[in-house]
Design an enzyme around this catalytic site. Structure first.
Site, short mmCIF file in Angstrom:
data_model
loop_
_atom_site.label_atom_id
_atom_site.label_comp_id
_atom_site.label_asym_id
_atom_site.label_seq_id
_atom_site.Cartn_x
_atom_site.Cartn_y
_atom_site.Cartn_z
N GLY A 12 0.91 -1.37 -0.14
CA GLY A 12 -0.01 -0.02 0.03
C GLY A 12 0.79 1.18 0.00
O GLY A 12 2.07 1.36 0.07
N ASP A 57 -2.09 -13.18 5.75
CA ASP A 57 -3.30 -12.33 5.84
C ASP A 57 -3.83 -12.19 7.45
O ASP A 57 -3.58 -12.82 8.11
CB ASP A 57 -4.43 -13.35 5.26
N ALA A 80 -1.38 -2.68 7.38
CA ALA A 80 -2.37 -3.29 6.80
C ALA A 80 -3.62 -2.74 7.17
O ALA A 80 -3.89 -2.54 8.27
CB ALA A 80 -2.35 -4.82 6.80
N SER A 83 -8.78 0.38 4.02
CA SER A 83 -8.36 1.66 4.32
C SER A 83 -9.52 2.71 3.77
O SER A 83 -9.34 4.04 4.08
CB SER A 83 -6.97 2.16 3.92
N THR A 124 -5.93 6.06 13.59
CA THR A 124 -6.31 7.20 12.65
C THR A 124 -7.10 8.27 13.31
O THR A 124 -7.82 7.92 14.22
CB THR A 124 -7.21 6.36 11.51
N GLU A 126 -9.74 9.21 12.11
CA GLU A 126 -11.10 8.87 12.11
C GLU A 126 -11.72 8.37 13.11
O GLU A 126 -12.97 8.44 13.45
CB GLU A 126 -11.24 7.71 10.74
N TYR A 148 -15.46 1.69 9.58
CA TYR A 148 -13.92 1.96 9.63
C TYR A 148 -13.49 2.61 10.98
O TYR A 148 -12.57 1.70 11.38
CB TYR A 148 -13.62 2.60 8.41
N LYS A 152 -11.35 0.60 13.66
CA LYS A 152 -9.92 1.22 14.19
C LYS A 152 -9.78 1.51 15.81
O LYS A 152 -8.72 1.24 16.04
CB LYS A 152 -9.61 2.31 13.38
P1 NAP Z 1 -3.54 1.43 1.34
O1 NAP Z 1 -2.73 2.06 0.57
O2 NAP Z 1 -5.01 1.08 1.06
O3 NAP Z 1 -2.91 0.03 1.85
C1 NAP Z 1 -3.26 -1.10 2.67
C2 NAP Z 1 -2.44 -2.21 2.70
O4 NAP Z 1 -3.33 -3.17 3.65
C3 NAP Z 1 -2.38 -2.92 1.26
O5 NAP Z 1 -0.90 -3.42 1.27
C4 NAP Z 1 -3.14 -4.11 1.46
O6 NAP Z 1 -2.86 -5.09 0.77
C5 NAP Z 1 -3.15 -4.29 3.02
N1 NAP Z 1 -4.27 -5.17 3.26
C6 NAP Z 1 -5.52 -5.14 3.31
N2 NAP Z 1 -6.17 -6.15 3.73
C7 NAP Z 1 -5.22 -7.07 4.26
C8 NAP Z 1 -5.23 -8.32 4.66
N3 NAP Z 1 -6.61 -9.03 5.09
N4 NAP Z 1 -4.38 -9.01 5.06
C9 NAP Z 1 -3.03 -8.43 4.73
N5 NAP Z 1 -2.94 -7.20 4.19
C10 NAP Z 1 -3.83 -6.65 3.75
O7 NAP Z 1 -3.72 2.21 2.70
P2 NAP Z 1 -2.64 3.33 3.46
O8 NAP Z 1 -3.04 4.64 2.83
O9 NAP Z 1 -1.26 2.90 2.97
O10 NAP Z 1 -2.81 3.25 4.98
C11 NAP Z 1 -2.04 2.28 5.58
C12 NAP Z 1 -2.77 2.01 6.88
O11 NAP Z 1 -2.82 3.34 7.64
C13 NAP Z 1 -4.12 1.51 6.95
O12 NAP Z 1 -4.25 0.57 7.71
C14 NAP Z 1 -5.08 2.75 7.17
O13 NAP Z 1 -6.42 2.39 7.58
C15 NAP Z 1 -4.10 3.52 7.96
N6 NAP Z 1 -4.42 5.00 7.86
C16 NAP Z 1 -4.19 5.47 6.63
C17 NAP Z 1 -4.07 7.03 6.73
C18 NAP Z 1 -4.11 7.79 5.61
O14 NAP Z 1 -4.50 8.89 5.43
N7 NAP Z 1 -3.30 7.05 4.33
C19 NAP Z 1 -4.41 7.90 8.01
C20 NAP Z 1 -4.35 7.06 9.34
C21 NAP Z 1 -4.48 5.56 9.31
P3 NAP Z 1 -3.32 -5.50 -1.05
O15 NAP Z 1 -2.29 -4.88 -1.66
O16 NAP Z 1 -3.20 -6.97 -1.13
O17 NAP Z 1 -4.69 -4.70 -1.07
O1 G4F Z 2 -10.15 10.90 0.92
P1 G4F Z 2 -11.20 10.31 1.72
O2 G4F Z 2 -12.06 9.22 1.07
O3 G4F Z 2 -10.68 10.09 3.01
P2 G4F Z 2 -11.05 10.11 4.53
O4 G4F Z 2 -12.48 9.59 4.53
O5 G4F Z 2 -10.81 11.04 5.24
O6 G4F Z 2 -10.17 8.67 5.01
C1 G4F Z 2 -8.74 8.68 4.92
O7 G4F Z 2 -7.99 9.46 6.22
C2 G4F Z 2 -8.42 8.78 7.16
C3 G4F Z 2 -7.68 9.62 8.07
O8 G4F Z 2 -8.26 10.56 8.71
C4 G4F Z 2 -7.68 7.27 7.25
F1 G4F Z 2 -7.79 6.88 8.22
C5 G4F Z 2 -8.76 6.53 6.18
O9 G4F Z 2 -8.04 5.17 6.07
C6 G4F Z 2 -8.44 7.30 4.88
O10 G4F Z 2 -6.95 7.25 4.35
O11 G4F Z 2 -12.30 11.50 1.89
C7 G4F Z 2 -12.03 12.72 2.29
C8 G4F Z 2 -13.31 13.57 2.55
C9 G4F Z 2 -14.60 12.96 2.88
O12 G4F Z 2 -15.08 14.01 3.94
C10 G4F Z 2 -15.41 12.65 1.82
O13 G4F Z 2 -16.77 12.94 2.17
O14 G4F Z 2 -13.60 14.03 1.04
C11 G4F Z 2 -15.16 13.79 0.70
N1 G4F Z 2 -15.33 13.55 -0.45
C12 G4F Z 2 -15.77 14.65 -1.11
N2 G4F Z 2 -16.03 13.94 -2.38
C13 G4F Z 2 -15.01 12.58 -1.11
C14 G4F Z 2 -15.36 12.81 -2.43
N3 G4F Z 2 -14.26 11.48 -1.06
C15 G4F Z 2 -14.22 10.70 -2.04
N4 G4F Z 2 -13.46 9.64 -1.60
N5 G4F Z 2 -14.66 10.73 -3.22
C16 G4F Z 2 -15.26 11.91 -3.53
O15 G4F Z 2 -15.58 12.08 -4.65
#
Ligand code: NAP
Ligand code: G4F
Length: 338
Positions: A12, A57, A80, A83, A124, A126, A148, A152
């Site tokens: 990811g 997994d 993982a 997300s 997160t 969230e 979600y 979390k």
């Molecule tokens: P991402 O790009 O969607 O990556 C998710 C990863 O988890 C992928 O490698 C996916 O593998 C793996 N995965 C999902 N289900 C699995 C399972 N059952 N077993 C093993 N691996 C699994 O997400 P990201 O943005 O990098 O976020 C990383 C983590 O931080 C997530 O837990 C997310 O909820 C958390 N987080 C993200 C943000 C953000 O803003 N990005 C903020 C706060 C927390 P595949 O390639 O096989 O799908």
């Molecule tokens: O980009 P989003 O889908 O991210 P969201 O829901 O904030 O979640 C991300 O951040 C979290 C940390 O706060 C992580 F834990 C989570 O794994 C993920 O990485 O949406 C952001 C905002 C939302 O309020 C949504 O309603 O954008 C708004 N939005 C407006 N139009 C949209 C859209 N979101 C998406 N995905 N697509 C739209 O067209």
């Protein structure tokens, strides 16, 4: 001897930046990958030869115990997750199995195989959801607004509980939204930068968006994986908020992304009638559609990273403007190549 790290979620966005960071620091990197019909290394394709892949997994503790035994990890980065928040209403059970029970599975695998292994949990913002304080810190009460966020929250508390119950080094990073050119296209930032690039290149007429009023604290993923590593190098495990301390609307992100391709957007109308038009041509480039609205929205997130700055010496380095620009420029390049 090199330290060994096991990364779940290595394919990811965050997992890939974490792998690069640890390889740079001289770690032996092990990465969990799920079995797929078509073999695919996602965001670590470019460094796949430097990584030891382990098939496992999050929903299968047997495989996670195997991953711990194979890697003999000193540090586990449990990144993982399912997300995408929107998917958590369509697939609440699998989201819970991965994001809640999956964390327990990984913690138990660590405890059974080597409880001295340090453990990082990807928590997160969230979890703050319907935020109870204007600026959210480690002491702000939680109020998740999606399956979600609820799942979390379990992962977060069980990580804290293993620290308190078994005296293990387990920590959580409460990370606010962080993005990059490796972000999935379903997330709002990448959807916008990909859409803007396609509009600029004449391949798309109009971006269809959901709630433009939602506000997020957006940083760059590269900065945030540095904070994860720092959390794992302390004398004592603790939980930290990682954020920029700035919040912006989705509308502002759209405007900034169009600015990167020299298009100025003017807004007209309200609610579902709102459109964004090009200031020079008058053409409609952004439309609001109901299908992208959430069943329950997180209206505003704004983090306070003071504890991480003071205790970890962490600081955000990549600005909002640079984040948007690098994403738009990368999407322009990718689409031109297509
Ligand atoms: P991402 O790009 O969607 O990556 C998710 C990863 O988890 C992928 O490698 C996916 O593998 C793996 N995965 C999902 N289900 C699995 C399972 N059952 N077993 C093993 N691996 C699994 O997400 P990201 O943005 O990098 O976020 C990383 C983590 O931080 C997530 O837990 C997310 O909820 C958390 N987080 C993200 C943000 C953000 O803003 N990005 C903020 C706060 C927390 P595949 O390639 O096989 O799908
Ligand atoms: O980009 P989003 O889908 O991210 P969201 O829901 O904030 O979640 C991300 O951040 C979290 C940390 O706060 C992580 F834990 C989570 O794994 C993920 O990485 O949406 C952001 C905002 C939302 O309020 C949504 O309603 O954008 C708004 N939005 C407006 N139009 C949209 C859209 N979101 C998406 N995905 N697509 C739209 O067209």
């Amino acid at each position: 001897m090199s330290k060994k790290a096991l990364i779940t979620g290595i394919t990811g966005q965050d997992g890939s930046f974490m792998a690069e960071l640890l390889l740079d620091k001289g770690y032996d990197v092990y990465g969990v990958v799920r079995r797929k019909a078509v073999l695919n290394y996602g965001n670590v394709e470019h460094i796949k030869d430097s990584i030891n892949f382990v098939n496992a997994d999050m929903t299968d503790i047997v495989s996670l115990i195997g991953a711990m035994k194979t890697s003999k990890a000193d540090e586990v980065y449990n990144i993982a997750g399912q997300s995408f928040v929107a998917t958590s209403w369509e697939q609440p059970i699998v989201t819970t199995e991965i994001n809640a029970v999956g964390v327990l599975n990984m913690l138990e695998a660590v405890r059974k195989v080597n409880p001295a292994t340090r453990f990082y949990q990807a928590s997160t913002s969230e979890m703050f959801g319907h935020a109870q304080e204007a600026k959210q810190s480690e002491t702000t009460p939680f109020y998740p607004r999606s399956p979600y966020g609820v799942a979390k929250l379990y992962g977060h508390w069980i990580t804290k509980n293993y620290r308190e119950s078994y005296n293990m080094y387990t920590c959580s990073g409460i990370l606010f939204n962080h993005e990059s050119e490796r972000r999935g296209k379903e997330f709002v930032t990448r959807k916008i930068t990909d859409g803007v690039a396609r509009i600029k290149l004449g391949l798309l007429d109009c971006l269809e968006m959901g709630n433009l009023d939602a506000k997020r604290d957006w940083g760059h993923a590269k900065d945030y994986v540095k904070a994860m590593w720092l959390m794992m190098q302390q004398d004592e495990a603790d939980d930290y908020v990682i954020a920029t301390g700035e919040t912006r609307t989705v509308r502002e992100f759209v405007e900034k992304a169009f600015e990167c391709v020299d298009i100025i957007i003017k807004w007209q109308g309200k609610g579902l009638e709102e459109i964004g038009v090009c200031k020079t041509t008058g053409k409609t480039l952004v439309r609001v559609v109901p299908q992208y609205f959430r069943l329950a929205e997180v209206d505003i997130l704004l983090g306070n990273p003071k504890k991480a700055e003071e205790k970890l010496g962490w600081k955000r380095e990549i600005s909002f403007d640079d984040l948007v620009r690098c994403m738009v420029e990368n999407d322009l390049k990718l689409i031109e190549k297509e």
